[in-house]
Design a protein around this motif. Structure first.
Motif, PDB file in Angstrom:
ATOM      1  N   SER A  76    -106.636  41.659 -29.377  1.00  0.00           N
ATOM      2  CA  SER A  76    -106.049  40.879 -28.841  1.00  0.00           C
ATOM      3  C   SER A  76    -104.007  41.216 -28.844  1.00  0.00           C
ATOM      4  N   THR A  77    -104.143  42.710 -29.678  1.00  0.00           N
ATOM      5  CA  THR A  77    -102.511  42.829 -29.956  1.00  0.00           C
ATOM      6  C   THR A  77    -102.547  44.272 -29.429  1.00  0.00           C
ATOM      7  N   VAL A  82     -99.266  40.191 -23.198  1.00  0.00           N
ATOM      8  CA  VAL A  82     -98.585  38.760 -24.081  1.00  0.00           C
ATOM      9  C   VAL A  82     -99.843  39.541 -25.218  1.00  0.00           C
ATOM     10  N   SER A  83     -99.400  40.310 -26.372  1.00  0.00           N
ATOM     11  CA  SER A  83    -100.020  39.573 -26.940  1.00  0.00           C
ATOM     12  C   SER A  83    -100.275  38.784 -28.597  1.00  0.00           C
ATOM     13  N   VAL A  84    -101.591  38.171 -28.737  1.00  0.00           N
ATOM     14  CA  VAL A  84    -101.834  36.782 -29.128  1.00  0.00           C
ATOM     15  C   VAL A  84    -101.919  37.080 -31.030  1.00  0.00           C
ATOM     16  N   THR A  85    -101.759  36.652 -31.867  1.00  0.00           N
ATOM     17  CA  THR A  85    -102.200  36.990 -33.055  1.00  0.00           C
ATOM     18  C   THR A  85    -102.440  35.144 -33.728  1.00  0.00           C
ATOM     19  N   GLY A  86    -103.619  34.944 -34.871  1.00  0.00           N
ATOM     20  CA  GLY A  86    -103.936  34.346 -34.952  1.00  0.00           C
ATOM     21  C   GLY A  86    -103.715  33.773 -36.337  1.00  0.00           C
ATOM     22  N   PHE A  87    -104.164  33.560 -37.478  1.00  0.00           N
ATOM     23  CA  PHE A  87    -104.142  32.996 -39.006  1.00  0.00           C
ATOM     24  C   PHE A  87    -105.220  32.433 -39.528  1.00  0.00           C
ATOM     25  N   ASP A  88    -105.935  32.813 -40.753  1.00  0.00           N
ATOM     26  CA  ASP A  88    -107.424  32.233 -41.320  1.00  0.00           C
ATOM     27  C   ASP A  88    -108.317  33.021 -41.108  1.00  0.00           C
ATOM     28  N   ALA A  98    -112.152  33.295 -34.118  1.00  0.00           N
ATOM     29  CA  ALA A  98    -111.756  34.847 -34.240  1.00  0.00           C
ATOM     30  C   ALA A  98    -112.205  35.857 -33.294  1.00  0.00           C
ATOM     31  N   THR A  99    -113.552  35.263 -33.803  1.00  0.00           N
ATOM     32  CA  THR A  99    -114.281  36.449 -33.325  1.00  0.00           C
ATOM     33  C   THR A  99    -115.025  35.699 -32.116  1.00  0.00           C
ATOM     34  N   GLU A 131    -110.724  38.781 -28.741  1.00  0.00           N
ATOM     35  CA  GLU A 131    -110.761  38.308 -30.603  1.00  0.00           C
ATOM     36  C   GLU A 131    -109.494  38.117 -30.798  1.00  0.00           C
ATOM     37  N   LEU A 132    -109.051  38.275 -31.751  1.00  0.00           N
ATOM     38  CA  LEU A 132    -107.867  37.837 -32.166  1.00  0.00           C
ATOM     39  C   LEU A 132    -107.678  39.038 -33.551  1.00  0.00           C
ATOM     40  N   THR A 133    -106.665  39.032 -33.410  1.00  0.00           N
ATOM     41  CA  THR A 133    -106.133  39.907 -34.867  1.00  0.00           C
ATOM     42  C   THR A 133    -105.310  39.091 -35.625  1.00  0.00           C
ATOM     43  N   THR A 134    -106.150  38.620 -36.716  1.00  0.00           N
ATOM     44  CA  THR A 134    -105.227  37.107 -37.847  1.00  0.00           C
ATOM     45  C   THR A 134    -105.143  38.156 -38.855  1.00  0.00           C
TER      46      THR A 134
END
Length: 331
Positions: A319-320, A260-266, A271-272, A277-280
């Motif tokens: 993360s994606t 499962v991929s996970v994404t953020g925002f901001d 995020a790191t 670490e997040l794709t965002t």
């Protein structure tokens, strides 16, 4: 100070009062400010208030202090304010995005203007009454109560993020949506729906979440527990929710991003800090605060200030990934 800068006292007053544009050259203004720094000059704000009839003080209203985003907005606003001799009072509204109380008893007497981030203009009535100019940040630009609006291109950021996921091959989305009734989160949801509507075979389920790691975890677990094929991506309204979503995936015995991929925002520091670490989407929070303060100063000086929209940046990290070819099923 006039002697040190090689100018008249009148020129010093114009520059330090931020009234020099069109009257004094930028080089002379820089010389006066440099002399002020070298001499350690600080204006007598009380005397200036009595003389000019205003305080050169702005109130920055935010829904909460717990968010790094608002701290960065304040940092940007404070830097511009300091360069223009304006004081900034930071006010976290006790009721979040609800009606903001007047912390002064008579804000109109204590302030020259209000800058509000991520709040509706009608929540600020008790603070500003009919008199104080208002600059809105991260708020609906169609509302006309504010004298100026500064936004980031939230919709474009979510379109880019959703487009990235579609290009990887994802078709089953779960939206971990912040349970906050504000313009910025409404725009994120609408942008996801619009982006997916143009691609056949896509689906999106929405799980509402309190704006916290625990809230993101619970909402993601609900998304993973639904019967039928699992979503291949959890697209979250911010990085805090995404951190909780990553925990939920691991608790279900799954991997990010292989299952499962996970994404953020901001693009907060968080995020790191998480692994992977997040794709965002990176929002220029300091620039938002700086632009908001510049707009308010322009209004106080009798100049025009209108709608400003700042660009965003898609940041792809670990993360994606493409969806699994043999996806696991809900337990």
């Amino acid at each position: 100070m006039a002697r040190a800068a090689g100018v008249s006292q009148a020129t010093v007053s114009l520059v330090l009062g931020d009234k020099w544009r069109g009257r004094v050259s930028p080089r002379t203004a820089d010389a006066v400010r440099e002399a002020a720094r070298e001499l350690g000059y600080r204006p007598n704000l009380a005397a200036r208030t009595l003389r000019l009839g205003h305080t050169r003080t702005a109130l920055l209203v935010v829904p909460a202090l717990s968010s790094e985003f608002f701290a960065r907005v304040y940092a940007g606003a404070a830097e511009v304010a300091a360069a223009h001799g304006v004081g900034v009072v930071l006010y976290p509204s006790p009721d979040g995005i609800g009606q903001a109380r007047d912390p002064f008893g008579s804000a109109q007497a204590a302030l020259d203007g209000v800058i509000a981030s991520s709040m509706a203009a009608d929540a600020l009535t008790a603070l500003r009454g009919d008199g104080l100019p208002l600059v809105m940040l991260d708020s609906d630009p169609e509302r006309t109560e504010g004298a100026a609006t500064v936004n980031v291109n939230i919709a474009e950021g979510m379109r880019r993020l959703t487009g990235h996921l579609l290009a990887l091959g994802h078709r089953r989305f779960a939206h971990v949506a912040a349970a906050v009734d504000s313009w910025t989160f409404q725009v994120r949801a609408a942008a996801i729906a619009a982006a997916l509507s143009g691609t056949a075979g896509t689906s999106v389920q929405t799980e509402s979440a309190a704006l916290s790691v625990a809230g993101g975890l619970r909402a993601a677990e609900r998304a993973l527990a639904r019967p039928g094929p699992l979503p291949t991506v959890l697209i979250c309204d911010d990085d805090v929710l995404a951190a909780g979503a990553c925990k939920a995936v691991r608790r279900w015995g799954l991997r990010v991003p292989q299952d499962v991929s996970v994404t953020g925002f901001d693009d907060l520091s968080l995020a790191t800090a998480v692994e992977p670490e997040l794709t965002t989407v990176r929002l220029p929070a300091e620039d938002v605060g700086a632009a908001g303060m510049r707009a308010l100063i322009a209004i106080l000086d009798g100049d025009a200030a209108d709608v400003t929209t700042l660009p965003v940046e898609l940041v792809t990290r670990a993360s994606t990934a493409p969806p699994p070819t043999d996806p696991p099923q809900a337990i």
